[in-house]
Design an enzyme around this catalytic site. Structure first.
Site, PDB file in Angstrom:
ATOM      1  N   HIS A 121     -10.021  -8.394 -12.545  1.00  0.00           N
ATOM      2  CA  HIS A 121      -8.979  -8.483 -11.515  1.00  0.00           C
ATOM      3  C   HIS A 121      -8.582  -7.059 -11.136  1.00  0.00           C
ATOM      4  CE1 HIS A 121      -4.435  -9.305 -10.619  1.00  0.00           C
ATOM      5  NE2 HIS A 121      -5.107  -8.980  -9.535  1.00  0.00           N
ATOM      6  N   HIS A 151      -2.279 -20.400 -20.440  1.00  0.00           N
ATOM      7  CA  HIS A 151      -2.963 -20.395 -19.142  1.00  0.00           C
ATOM      8  C   HIS A 151      -2.351 -21.404 -18.180  1.00  0.00           C
ATOM      9  CE1 HIS A 151      -6.229 -20.118 -16.229  1.00  0.00           C
ATOM     10  NE2 HIS A 151      -6.330 -21.435 -16.259  1.00  0.00           N
ATOM     11  N   HIS A 173      -2.145 -21.704 -13.470  1.00  0.00           N
ATOM     12  CA  HIS A 173      -2.583 -21.052 -12.238  1.00  0.00           C
ATOM     13  C   HIS A 173      -1.373 -20.380 -11.572  1.00  0.00           C
ATOM     14  CE1 HIS A 173      -6.642 -23.403 -11.914  1.00  0.00           C
ATOM     15  NE2 HIS A 173      -6.623 -22.482 -12.858  1.00  0.00           N
ATOM     16  N   MET A 199      -2.811 -25.958 -13.864  1.00  0.00           N
ATOM     17  CA  MET A 199      -3.217 -26.274 -15.231  1.00  0.00           C
ATOM     18  C   MET A 199      -2.050 -25.968 -16.165  1.00  0.00           C
ATOM     19  SD  MET A 199      -7.100 -24.818 -15.612  1.00  0.00           S
ATOM     20  CE  MET A 199      -8.475 -25.557 -14.703  1.00  0.00           C
ATOM     21  N   TYR A 258     -10.754 -10.510  -7.321  1.00  0.00           N
ATOM     22  CA  TYR A 258     -11.335 -11.014  -8.561  1.00  0.00           C
ATOM     23  C   TYR A 258     -12.851 -10.887  -8.424  1.00  0.00           C
ATOM     24  CZ  TYR A 258      -6.922 -12.949 -10.247  1.00  0.00           C
ATOM     25  OH  TYR A 258      -5.634 -13.098 -10.709  1.00  0.00           O
ATOM     26  N   HIS A 283      -6.494  -4.506 -13.585  1.00  0.00           N
ATOM     27  CA  HIS A 283      -5.304  -5.231 -14.020  1.00  0.00           C
ATOM     28  C   HIS A 283      -5.564  -6.077 -15.255  1.00  0.00           C
ATOM     29  CE1 HIS A 283      -1.894  -8.027 -13.821  1.00  0.00           C
ATOM     30  NE2 HIS A 283      -1.291  -7.055 -13.171  1.00  0.00           N
ATOM     31  N   HIS A 284      -6.573  -6.953 -15.202  1.00  0.00           N
ATOM     32  CA  HIS A 284      -6.973  -7.686 -16.393  1.00  0.00           C
ATOM     33  C   HIS A 284      -8.419  -8.141 -16.238  1.00  0.00           C
ATOM     34  CE1 HIS A 284      -5.565 -11.316 -14.066  1.00  0.00           C
ATOM     35  NE2 HIS A 284      -6.593 -11.864 -14.650  1.00  0.00           N
TER      36      HIS A 284
END
Length: 592
Positions: free
Chosen positions: A322, A401, A403, A476, A216, A250-251
């Site tokens: 990422h 969202h 984790h 989260m 990341y 990837h994103h």
């Protein structure tokens, strides 16, 4: 329905392909997208969705550097696994004859032919080096994967084996370079109106990507003067990927640094989790744009744009990319990022983002050893009543969202106890595939509406509890909804009430002799509970679903709306939404 077609494989292709070229009725809705399948960008997957008949046409395009093969499988599975997968298989037998079959794999990854063949319209185009086929979203075949909105794990595998039959072909036995999976949203919405704006490219610059499996990478950027001096609207954003790196990136997400306007943020560039990352860069946490593999450009409705810049706002944003580098190559150089389209000619409404779900707090926890433990956060009628204007708001986008342990997320929507269609749902959610998704139908939320966001977590590989919090190893449960017109309500989230949690820890201390400390934060006490027996898991789940809640009903300035938001009963949905009927294809009207 398609016109009557001549029998035969080639004729099937001609008929089905021409049906996409014939002008459709006004109600026909088409969407197109593409994504690379492999890290080397040798295989390109393109797809066209026809919503009028709920069917997808797939094209696997073999790029020039793709190695030869004698069989190729493309399919779908719950989590990208090759066992218990649904597969469409092209293979050439030892006599040189081509075959195309609808298959499924067993628990060992070995293929079995389906009794009902639902991979249709096969065609192999040698000139374009492309394989075509199509299938319905839901074939109503128990051996087939149901393609739903949300994340789809698309698997692929290939080999050079000489075959006399496809039965028993082992997908998971192939070498890592000859198989893989990607996560995409297959059911992307049809293209909508686009207005060209001034393009702002926020990218890495010839970055030597670290030779680790997953990276990341964060880069803080100062916005140009024309943005910081005059308020603008973001009206569109999309990815900018370095050619050849389509399988590496990837994103990506673009965050606004929510700090004092006069404050300078260090232009840090490095690993997002590095110990030397300046603490102040963690204020760069307000999502402005997000992209994941296969995602088309995100286009705002004609009526609205997302505010950016102006003298009253901080001057910095942060790009997070990422990188997925399973071969741990050292020679990747990348300049990918996000392009945002902005305009100073602001639209009628400011768009905004509202947070639904659970507070970022250690008051919530997931026991260890769980396959699918639920946590729910609530946006209650009292909060929408004071925070949403009389005419309501229009939600057009959503970003779910969690984790690392999140596996599914959805948000229910009800009015006066009557459940309305889901606001968003992803039953194959992955934290490694996060994007802001345009909703297929905008949703109106009125004051007094109730929103319930639920996340499922898998902690089978953990012994201790996973605690709610900001760290990537914490958890989260959030739905960031994108809507207009902007209101003062920015956070509508909950957690179990303080008194209920105190009573729970007292119970654990008294009956299970757990060493609870009333001077310590909940995190300490949750981690003291072990082992997580079924009885303890059920007790914790009962606490969360039956106890009163503490509400965060917060304005954009961080202050709560006036009122007592502690110890509120969880609202009930008295009339649940009826399950949608499965629309099975009429096999008698299909081409034979």
């Amino acid at each position: 329905m398609h016109a009557k077609c001549i029998v035969g494989i080639f004729s099937l292709f001609i008929c089905s392909h021409f049906s996409f070229l014939i002008p459709k009725k006004s109600e026909t809705r088409l969407a197109e997208s593409e994504s690379v399948l492999d890290p080397h960008s040798e295989l390109l997957l393109k797809w066209r969705v026809d919503y009028s008949i709920e069917k997808i046409q797939f094209e696997i395009k073999l790029l020039k550097k793709a190695p030869p093969f004698s069989w190729f499988a493309l399919g779908f599975s719950d989590r990208g696994n090759f066992e218990n997968a649904d597969v469409c298989l092209l293979w050439t037998d030892y006599k040189g004859h081509d075959h195309f079959e609808d298959m499924h794999s067993d628990e060992a990854g070995k293929l079995i032919r389906d009794n009902k063949q639902d991979c249709k319209g096969f065609y192999l185009d040698s000139q374009t080096r492309s394989i075509f086929f199509e299938r319905f979203f839901d074939t109503c075949d128990s051996n087939d994967y149901v393609i739903e909105d949300g994340t789809t794990h698309v698997i692929w595998s290939r080999g050079i084996d000489k075959l006399f039959t496809s039965k028993g072909l082992c997908l998971s036995c192939t070498s890592p370079e000859n198989r893989g999976f990607i996560r995409v949203r297959l059911l992307t919405p049809p293209a909508i109106f686009k207005e060209n704006g001034l393009q702002l490219h926020i990218t890495n610059n010839n970055l030597k990507v670290p030779s680790t499996d997953t990276t990341y990478w964060c880069k803080v950027v100062k916005l140009p003067d024309f943005i910081t001096q005059t308020p603008h609207h973001i009206i569109q954003f999309q990815s900018t990927i370095t050619r050849g790196n389509e399988g590496l990136v990837h994103h990506m997400e673009l965050f606004y640094c929510d700090a004092d306007p006069s404050l300078d943020i260090p232009v840090y560039e490095g690993n997002c989790f590095a110990s030397n990352r300046p603490e102040i860069t963690k204020t760069c946490s307000k999502v402005k744009a997000a992209w994941a593999m296969g995602a088309p450009p995100f286009v705002y409705p004609e009526e609205a744009g997302l505010p950016l810049g102006g003298p009253k706002n901080n001057k910095y944003v942060m790009l997070e990319v990422h990188y997925n580098n399973p071969e741990m190559r050292k020679d990747w150089v990348d300049s990918s990022g996000i392009t945002i389209h902005v305009t100073a000619n602001k639209r009628r409404y400011d768009a905004a983002i509202m947070e639904l779900g659970l507070e970022y707090t250690d008051k919530m926890a997931i026991p260890g050893g769980q396959k699918a433990f639920p946590l729910s956060g609530y946006c209650i009628p009292q909060c929408t009543g004071v925070g949403i204007p009389e005419h309501g708001i229009i939600v057009f986008g959503s970003q779910l969202h969690t984790h690392l342990t999140g596996i599914a997320v959805w948000t229910r929507h009800s009015r006066h106890g009557v459940e309305l269609p889901l606001l968003n749902k992803d039953m194959h959610y992955s934290t490694h595939f996060q994007e802001i998704r345009i909703l297929h139908k905008p949703v109106q939320i009125l004051p007094g509406d109730f929103l319930e966001t639920t996340c499922l977590y898998n902690t089978e590989d953990k012994e201790n509890a996973t605690i709610g919090g900001h760290a990537i190893t914490d958890e989260m449960c959030v739905n960031y909804i994108h809507y207009y017109p902007a209101t003062d309500l920015e956070v509508c989230k909950s957690a179990v009430s303080n008194i209920a949690l105190e009573n729970y820890f007292k119970f654990e201390q008294r009956w299970d002799n757990i060493s609870i400390s009333y001077n310590s934060p909940p995190r300490y006490n949750y981690l003291a509970i072990k082992p997580w027996t079924p009885l303890r898991v059920n007790t914790l789940n009962s606490l969360y679903v039956e106890s009163p809640i503490s509400m965060q009903c917060n304005k954009s300035d961080g202050n709560r709306f006036q009122g007592d938001w502690e110890g509120i009963p969880i609202p009930k949905i008295t009339v649940p939404l009826s399950p949608e009927p499965r629309l099975c294809p009429d096999i008698f009207n299909e081409v034979e």
